[in-house]
Design an enzyme around this catalytic site. Structure first.
Site, PDB file in Angstrom:
ATOM      1  CG  ASN A   7      -0.195  -0.206   2.545  1.00  9.44           C
ATOM      2  OD1 ASN A   7       0.798   0.690   2.822  1.00  9.44           O
ATOM      3  ND2 ASN A   7      -0.334  -1.163   3.185  1.00  9.44           N
TER       4      ASN A   7
ATOM      5  CG  ASP B  46      -6.295  -5.661   5.883  1.00  8.95           C
ATOM      6  OD1 ASP B  46      -6.125  -5.603   7.259  1.00  8.95           O
ATOM      7  OD2 ASP B  46      -6.931  -4.843   5.354  1.00  8.95           O
TER       8      ASP B  46
ATOM      9  CE  LYS C 119       7.994 -11.551 -14.747  1.00 10.48           C
ATOM     10  NZ  LYS C 119       8.682 -11.393 -16.013  1.00 10.48           N
TER      11      LYS C 119
ATOM     12  CG  ASP D 173      -5.234  -6.947  14.096  1.00 12.82           C
ATOM     13  OD1 ASP D 173      -4.579  -6.216  14.798  1.00 12.82           O
ATOM     14  OD2 ASP D 173      -6.312  -6.461  13.669  1.00 12.82           O
ATOM     15  CB  ILE D 174       0.645  -6.407  14.374  1.00 16.91           C
ATOM     16  CG1 ILE D 174       1.461  -7.152  13.365  1.00 16.91           C
ATOM     17  CG2 ILE D 174       1.893  -5.890  15.296  1.00 16.91           C
ATOM     18  CD1 ILE D 174       2.096  -6.541  12.483  1.00 16.91           C
TER      19      ILE D 174
ATOM     20  CG  PHE E 259      -2.872   5.824  13.833  1.00 15.98           C
ATOM     21  CD1 PHE E 259      -2.081   5.556  14.755  1.00 15.98           C
ATOM     22  CD2 PHE E 259      -2.857   7.166  13.353  1.00 15.98           C
ATOM     23  CE1 PHE E 259      -1.301   6.836  15.302  1.00 15.98           C
ATOM     24  CE2 PHE E 259      -2.301   8.169  13.754  1.00 15.98           C
ATOM     25  CZ  PHE E 259      -1.371   7.805  14.594  1.00 15.98           C
TER      26      PHE E 259
ATOM     27  CE  LYS F 254     -10.763  -0.346  12.134  1.00 16.83           C
ATOM     28  NZ  LYS F 254     -10.101   0.295  11.064  1.00 16.83           N
TER      29      LYS F 254
ATOM     30  CE  LYS G  14      -7.736  -3.880  14.509  1.00 15.60           C
ATOM     31  NZ  LYS G  14      -6.936  -3.757  13.481  1.00 15.60           N
TER      32      LYS G  14
HETATM   33  N1  CTP Z   1      -3.275  -3.023  12.520  1.00 19.78           N
HETATM   34  C1  CTP Z   1      -2.257  -4.195  12.569  1.00 19.78           C
HETATM   35  N2  CTP Z   1      -2.208  -5.371  12.130  1.00 19.78           N
HETATM   36  C2  CTP Z   1      -2.959  -5.693  10.975  1.00 19.78           C
HETATM   37  C3  CTP Z   1      -3.918  -4.675  10.642  1.00 19.78           C
HETATM   38  C4  CTP Z   1      -4.136  -3.416  11.337  1.00 19.78           C
HETATM   39  O1  CTP Z   1      -1.354  -3.934  13.530  1.00 19.78           O
HETATM   40  N3  CTP Z   1      -2.878  -6.880  10.405  1.00 19.78           N
HETATM   41  C5  CTP Z   1      -3.086  -1.944  13.318  1.00 19.78           C
HETATM   42  C6  CTP Z   1      -2.743  -0.836  12.340  1.00 19.78           C
HETATM   43  O2  CTP Z   1      -1.578  -0.659  12.614  1.00 19.78           O
HETATM   44  C7  CTP Z   1      -3.742   0.159  12.872  1.00 19.78           C
HETATM   45  C8  CTP Z   1      -4.848  -0.542  13.208  1.00 19.78           C
HETATM   46  O3  CTP Z   1      -4.671  -1.960  13.344  1.00 19.78           O
HETATM   47  O4  CTP Z   1      -3.158   0.742  14.143  1.00 19.78           O
HETATM   48  C9  CTP Z   1      -6.282  -0.371  12.643  1.00 19.78           C
HETATM   49  O5  CTP Z   1      -5.739  -0.795  11.185  1.00 19.78           O
HETATM   50  P1  CTP Z   1      -6.996  -0.453  10.065  1.00 19.78           P
HETATM   51  O6  CTP Z   1      -6.153  -1.061   8.692  1.00 19.78           O
HETATM   52  O7  CTP Z   1      -7.415   0.725  10.177  1.00 19.78           O
HETATM   53  O8  CTP Z   1      -8.088  -1.684  10.433  1.00 19.78           O
HETATM   54  P2  CTP Z   1      -8.346  -2.992  10.157  1.00 19.78           P
HETATM   55  O9  CTP Z   1      -7.898  -3.898  11.209  1.00 19.78           O
HETATM   56  O10 CTP Z   1      -7.365  -3.205   8.834  1.00 19.78           O
HETATM   57  O11 CTP Z   1      -9.788  -3.091   9.802  1.00 19.78           O
HETATM   58  P3  CTP Z   1     -10.732  -2.557   8.603  1.00 19.78           P
HETATM   59  O12 CTP Z   1     -10.077  -2.622   7.221  1.00 19.78           O
HETATM   60  O13 CTP Z   1     -11.938  -3.542   8.809  1.00 19.78           O
HETATM   61  O14 CTP Z   1     -10.982  -1.080   8.917  1.00 19.78           O
END
Ligand code: CTP
Length: 490
Positions: A291, A359, A369, A389-390, A407, A421, A425
């Site tokens: 991203n 994700d 390749k 999800d860290i 965030f 969220k 989390k």
């Molecule tokens: N985050 C993380 N590990 C992941 C996904 C997200 O640590 N695999 C953390 C991000 O660093 C951020 C928070 O979770 O602090 C929210 O990330 P966000 O992308 O907004 O949320 P998602 O968990 O991806 O949920 P959604 O896409 O449904 O909004």
């Protein structure tokens, strides 16, 4: 009763949230105090006591600050002294005369001001007039033997708590960005370890010129705070952005910066873990899922924490910005590597997850390749699997940091989605970006600015649009104000 300078009190207390916390009121009450220039009677002794505890001397009747705390800057040559010291560098522009007003008002705050003037500045005001106002010698010549004997330029640069440049001309900004040391002012700007504030003033065309804007970005990137310029009529008679901010704005910023310096060591002994940047998930030997995250926000937070004495571990995906100074850097590529690095960095007192973690990742990345075979019309099928999800894992870890912050970028129902969220989390605070679905300004990626709402289990606070570096400082100040409360619970 005369007006109270509520803004100055807020600055001295460490921010609006501190005043809210102290008085048990919401943000709108504080806005009210600011507008009215008044505080309720019950608040006066509380504010007075809180300021005294922070080392300020306060007049209990007028609630005006009569002296700043002793400043412990943590620098090797630092010594305790009454009040703070500012080096006021005056550049060569018509706005130089406003430096006299800035110097006077800084001294009203009990700050010792030492003037330094460029050669060009002396076309507008004399060193004598600045010395008369500051009651200190004004320095201007890099090679003056007397000055070297009495006060070497390195000592002059080091024995200050803050450097304020008023006005910062296009030339002074350019030479500072280049790291030139071709006169006393630029030498001091290069040699100082104190924070620097610049108040630019110049012709609007010079301000908007790509060279000046590039220099501005460089200076900000290095942590220099730039105040203004504002839009209005400039000295050359042209309308536009280039007019120097007023002395009040510059002085308020300087006093706020000094208050931060006072809390420079506030997080000493704490360990913070910060994630930043994107993750990169390989599909095959040359392709990946990722991203646009630039890492600017996470890196700025890590740098702001390090400036307050925190031991920082910064775990970052690949970004195009330099590693912040003073942090332990761990470079990773994938979400799984990021998670492993975060777990290995525990225990930590604070965790801040700003990384844009992909994700999904390919279930089985192809070693070589993926080739298109002759006559192949169908696209290959790539099976994806969910990444860990860290933030959630850190929040539920047996060595959970006392304060876990995430965030969230939300397109709608900001508060409801971000609160959900937060619960899902298990973190303590979420900084939610309201990203409008149809506007390109929703792209915080790579941008220097950010606008967030701080959401906790019981409150929501909207922060205005600000630079990512300012947001980092504000968040760290908030952490400093809170960490005592968090500790007390445990
Ligand atoms: N985050 C993380 N590990 C992941 C996904 C997200 O640590 N695999 C953390 C991000 O660093 C951020 C928070 O979770 O602090 C929210 O990330 P966000 O992308 O907004 O949320 P998602 O968990 O991806 O949920 P959604 O896409 O449904 O909004």
């Amino acid at each position: 009763m005369s007006r109270i300078d509520v803004a100055a009190l807020i600055t001295a207390l460490g921010g609006r949230e501190s005043l809210q916390h102290l008085l048990g009121v919401g943000p709108s009450a504080v806005s009210n105090y600011l507008t009215k220039g008044a505080l309720p009677n019950r608040a006066r002794p509380l504010v007075c006591q809180a300021l005294q505890e922070r080392g300020y001397q306060v007049d209990p009747q007028s609630l005006s600050i009569t002296a700043l705390p002793l400043v412990k800057s943590g620098r090797p040559q630092a010594r305790e002294r009454q009040g703070a010291a500012i080096l006021l560098i005056v550049g060569g522009g018509i706005a130089a005369y406003k430096a006299l007003e800035v110097s006077r008002r800084l001294q009203d705050h009990g700050i010792k001001v030492t003037g330094v003037m460029t050669k060009a500045a002396q076309q507008f005001i004399t060193p004598l007039s600045l010395s008369a106002l500051t009651a200190q010698k004004t320095y201007s010549d890099l090679f003056s033997l007397t000055e070297e004997a009495e006060m070497g330029h390195i000592r002059l640069a080091r024995e200050t708590d803050l450097v304020v440049v008023v006005p910062a001309t296009a030339s002074l900004m350019a030479r500072t960005a280049q790291g030139l040391a071709d006169d006393l002012a630029t030498t001091l700007l290069l040699a100082t370890k104190a924070p620097i504030i610049m108040a630019p003033a110049m012709n609007p065309a010079m301000w908007s010129n790509a060279a000046t804007q590039a220099n501005l970005a460089t200076l900000r990137q290095r942590g220099i705070e730039v105040i203004g310029p504002v839009t209005g009529e400039t000295a050359c008679g042209e309308e536009g952005k280039g007019r120097m901010s007023g002395p009040d704005t510059i002085v308020t910023a300087a006093v706020a910066k000094l208050a931060q310096t006072v809390s420079a060591g506030a997080l000493t002994g704490k360990h913070a873990l910060v994630t930043s940047g994107p993750t990169v998930e390989p599909l095959d030997a040359v392709r990946f899922i990722s991203n646009h995250s630039s890492g600017r926000q996470g890196h700025a937070i890590a740098a702001a924490l390090a400036r307050r004495g925190t031991r920082v571990t910064l775990v970052s995906g690949p970004v195009n910005i330099p590693d912040p100074p003073g942090v332990a850097m761990i470079h990773v590529r994938t979400a799984e590597q990021m998670l492993a690095a975060c777990k290995a960095a525990l225990p930590a007192d604070i965790a801040i997850c700003t990384a844009a973690v992909a994700d999904w990742r390919a279930q089985k990345p192809v070693k070589g390749k993926i080739k298109k075979l002759p006559g192949d019309t169908a696209a290959p099928t790539i099976s994806l699997t969910k990444n860990p999800d860290i933030l959630a894992q850190l929040s539920s870890h047996s060595q959970r940091p006392k304060l876990v912050i995430g965030f969230a970028a939300e397109t709608d129902n900001l508060q409801a989605n971000a609160s959900e969220k937060l619960r899902r989390k298990g973190c303590d605070w979420i900084l939610a970006n309201a990203v409008s679905p149809d506007s390109s300004d929703g792209t915080v990626f790579g941008n220097e600015h950010n606008k967030v709402s701080l959401i906790t289990s019981d409150e929501k606070e909207d922060w205005p649009m600000m630079l990512k570096t300012e947001l980092a400082d504000k968040l760290v100040q908030r952490i400093i104000n809170t960490i005592g409360v968090v500790n007390a619970k445990n």
